[in-house]
Design an enzyme around this catalytic site. Structure first.
Site, short mmCIF file in Angstrom:
data_model
loop_
_atom_site.label_atom_id
_atom_site.label_comp_id
_atom_site.label_asym_id
_atom_site.label_seq_id
_atom_site.Cartn_x
_atom_site.Cartn_y
_atom_site.Cartn_z
N CYS A 62 -18.26 -13.20 -19.60
CA CYS A 62 -19.61 -12.92 -20.43
C CYS A 62 -19.63 -14.11 -21.94
O CYS A 62 -20.33 -14.82 -21.55
CB CYS A 62 -20.67 -11.46 -21.01
SG CYS A 62 -21.88 -11.40 -21.78
N GLY A 120 0.67 -0.74 -0.36
CA GLY A 120 -0.46 0.06 0.02
C GLY A 120 0.73 1.40 -0.36
O GLY A 120 0.21 2.11 -0.19
N CYS A 141 -22.99 -7.58 -19.37
CA CYS A 141 -21.45 -7.22 -18.59
C CYS A 141 -19.72 -6.57 -19.54
O CYS A 141 -19.68 -6.83 -20.55
CB CYS A 141 -20.77 -9.04 -18.89
SG CYS A 141 -21.83 -10.16 -18.23
N CYS A 171 -27.29 -9.34 -17.07
CA CYS A 171 -26.73 -8.93 -18.67
C CYS A 171 -28.07 -9.14 -20.14
O CYS A 171 -28.63 -10.78 -19.56
CB CYS A 171 -25.55 -10.20 -18.19
SG CYS A 171 -24.82 -9.64 -19.68
N CYS A 229 -26.07 -13.02 -21.56
CA CYS A 229 -25.44 -13.85 -20.88
C CYS A 229 -26.27 -14.51 -18.99
O CYS A 229 -26.58 -15.43 -18.89
CB CYS A 229 -24.05 -14.04 -20.31
SG CYS A 229 -23.15 -13.11 -19.09
#
Lengths: 373, 296
Positions: free
Chosen positions: B277, B37, B271, B246, B249
């Protein structure tokens, strides 16, 4: 329908093919040669070399041709090429007092050793469009030549003042230690603040001419005034010397054309320092005079705090100036807004719809309550 | 002749960057992995694509890639967006690697703005392109100040800013680039991924490397690092949800892009992760348009 975002690969190839064709333009018009750019657009080449941090007239001309005359794009091309080059070391400091001069003017002394040399400049031309250039242009009459004066070095105005102690000494002539100190390299390291003057000057040297010009201008209009005089502007060829480790002595590796500007600025003095003039320094490749002057003014403005002056103007703020003067960085990040941001935008849309739904629900509720009362 | 041989003939080194530069970047990466970080300054180079277009990610990838790697590049989750295509072509040409669109086949995934829906595995590396690495930047413009704030772990301003959202909107109004705390120490900007993706960073088995070219910073999340999205006890962290699934899909668990169909308000949701997808569509017997794979 969904095909709109498909086919990126083909779209890119086609777009680039179109760009190439447009760059060449009408094939019945003769192709622009690099020599033509180098000779006839010499000041564009100078700027691209300066901000591209690479002294190579041919590559700069190529970059300008490839960029269709977009100078920031050309600078970017040159920079991207530059990073792939090996780095042998650091040259000896240029001795600009030994410059073979093309131009040398001082605004502080009417006459001085070496004289005033106007040289090839737009100054004092009347800015009238010259239509003979459009009509295929006749060859200009050869410029009158005079016998070269004696070859000796022409002392710099700042040195003349320095000999009398009227101007502060610069780091390089204030002792061996300063001259021997390793030079930082902004192309190799990330900028750390507070930045020393060597780093600041490097960043200003490759900084955008327009940005520095505006900042320099702002200092003259009251945003961090430092009462400048153009002590000297000189332009000409100067030798570059390099000391290879395996040889141990200095060899001259070539000559480059540079423009140097030494600004002389007022300074009232303080408890420790006697009243004396202070310096702002600018240096650029070729004949980039506007850039060298702007750089010198901004360099001096960035020294305000160290000299105990008020330093609240934009040009006094090193973090602001240095982080935003590089046009390759600036143009990349500004133009990255062209890239797709569907995902972030979708997140914002989702939130906005929710907030709006809540807003209208609250309003309906309030209206119903009002109607009921 | 591929572009690859042309570039090496022109004297460019493998993966474009010279070896000294790669070494410098690897040192920065090691430091970044050692201090999860923490933003490590590095000597970012000019790349042949503009700053702000993924130069940080490209430099990180160039420093870690080898001929046996399989590279996937996505932008907004999609393999076929223009900038993803451009970066994939760059590495296919300069590093001579195989490329793929399948998340599970890739050893390195370079991404802008998304973490793939398919969970990443041990041994995979996710390289994120970062425009602004500093999470405190909108609250404090000065780098000299924000570095001090990180050193002193002085993150109160961020909590105040989130609280101000609560006071004004009744909810935290940050939707992407949602700040996270890494191993309870460094406040980190997850790059502008939607907050939907934030939970995927937490204890991920994959190594995550963040490169910010213009700002000259590198940071990292080693595998299995604790990554916590900032929130309040009475206002826990939550991700975006959609009422739709979606349209291609039928997925209900993925981040959806809105596609405007006409000028009468017609729209559909699909998606954002095209590989996810496509794979789902293939499983449903629909044709799978994965055209990549093999050496490009």
């Amino acid at each position: 329908m969904y095909v709109a975002v498909k086919g990126g690969e083909k779209a890119i190839d086609n777009a680039h093919a179109w760009l190439k064709a447009l760059r060449r333009g009408d094939p019945s018009v003769p192709d622009l040669g690099l020599e033509q750019i180098g000779q006839q657009l010499a000041l564009a080449v100078d700027r691209v070399m300066t901000e591209g941090s690479l002294y190579d007239r041919d590559l700069a001309a190529l970059a300008i041709k490839q960029a269709r005359g977009d100078l920031i794009e050309a600078i970017f091309l040159l920079r991207a090429y530059r990073t792939t080059l090996p780095r042998f070391g650091v040259s000896e400091p240029l001795d600009t007092a030994r410059m073979s001069l093309k131009r040398r003017i001082s605004a502080t002394f009417k006459d001085l050793p070496g004289g005033q040399l106007l040289g090839p400049t737009f100054d004092y031309t009347h800015r009238l469009l010259d239509f003979t250039l459009a009509a295929e242009g006749e060859m200009p009459a050869p410029a009158p030549e005079s016998e070269p004066q004696d070859e000796g070095p022409v002392p710099r105005v700042a040195d003349l003042l320095g000999d009398q102690g009227l101007i502060e000494r610069s780091a390089a002539d204030s002792g061996e230690a300063a001259a021997e100190a390793p030079v930082s390299d902004i192309t190799r390291d990330s900028l750390r603040l507070p930045a020393e003057r060597d780093l600041r000057l490097q960043m200003l040297a490759r900084g955008d001419e327009g940005f520095l010009l505006a900042l320099a201008y702002s200092t003259q209009r009251g945003y961090g005034n430092n009462h400048p005089f153009a002590g000297e502007i000189r332009c000409g060829q100067v030798a570059v010397a390099f000391t290879p480790e395996e040889l141990g002595f200095e060899i001259e590796i070539g000559e480059i054309e540079v423009t140097e500007c030494q600004m002389v600025n007022q300074f009232a003095g303080s408890d420790e320092a006697p009243p004396q003039f202070t310096r702002g320094y600018g240096l650029s490749f070729g004949q980039s005079e506007r850039k060298a002057m702007s750089m010198a003014l901004v360099d001096r403005a960035l020294r305000a705090a160290e000299l105990g002056e008020e330093s609240s103007a934009p040009a006094n703020d090193a973090e602001f100036v240095l982080y935003h003067c590089d046009n390759v960085q600036a143009t990349g990040f500004t133009e990255h807004l062209k890239l797709p941001h569907y995902v972030d935008f979708q997140s914002e849309l989702t939130l906005l719809r929710r907030l709006r739904a809540e807003f209208f629900a609250k309003r309906t509720q309030a209206e119903e309550k009002e109607a009921a009362e | 002749m591929t572009a690859a041989s042309r570039l090496s003939e022109q004297g460019y080194t493998y993966a474009y960057l010279d070896e000294q530069t790669k070494r410098m970047i690897r040192r920065a990466l090691l430091k970044a992995v050692a201090i999860p970080g923490y933003q490590v300054p590095f000597g970012s180079r000019e790349m042949p694509m503009p700053y702000g277009w993924g130069t940080g990610g490209v430099q990180v990838t160039a420093a870690i890639i080898g001929p046996s790697d399989v590279l996937k590049v996505i932008d907004q989750g999609a393999d076929d967006t223009t900038n993803a295509v451009s970066i994939r072509k760059f590495f296919a040409a300069t590093a001579e690697v195989a490329t793929t669109t399948a998340t599970e086949r890739a050893s390195i995934v370079q991404t802008r703005h998304r973490v793939p829906e398919t969970p990443l595995q041990e041994g995979q590396i996710l390289v994120l392109q970062v425009p602004i690495p500093e999470p405190l930047r909108w609250l404090e413009a000065r780098e000299s100040e924000t570095r001090k704030m990180h050193a002193l772990e002085e993150y109160g301003v961020m909590h105040v800013s989130l609280y101000e959202d609560l006071a004004r909107f009744g909810r935290i109004a940050k939707t992407y680039d949602y700040p996270v705390l890494v191993e309870g120490r460094y406040l980190m900007r997850p790059s502008p991924i939607p907050k939907f993706d934030n939970p995927k960073l937490d204890k991920s088995p994959a190594l995550m490397l963040f490169g910010a070219g213009r700002e000259r910073r590198i940071y990292a999340l080693p595998p299995y690092t604790r990554v916590e999205s900032l929130a309040f006890e009475d206002h826990p962290f939550e991700v975006e949800t959609w009422e739709q699934c979606c349209a291609l899909c039928g997925a209900t668990d993925s981040f959806l892009d809105e596609v405007i169909m006409d000028d009468r308000g017609g729209r559909m949701f699909t998606c954002s992760d095209t590989d996810y997808c496509n794979q789902r569509q293939a499983a449903q017997g629909k044709p799978n348009p994965d055209t990549l794979g093999g050496k490009a």
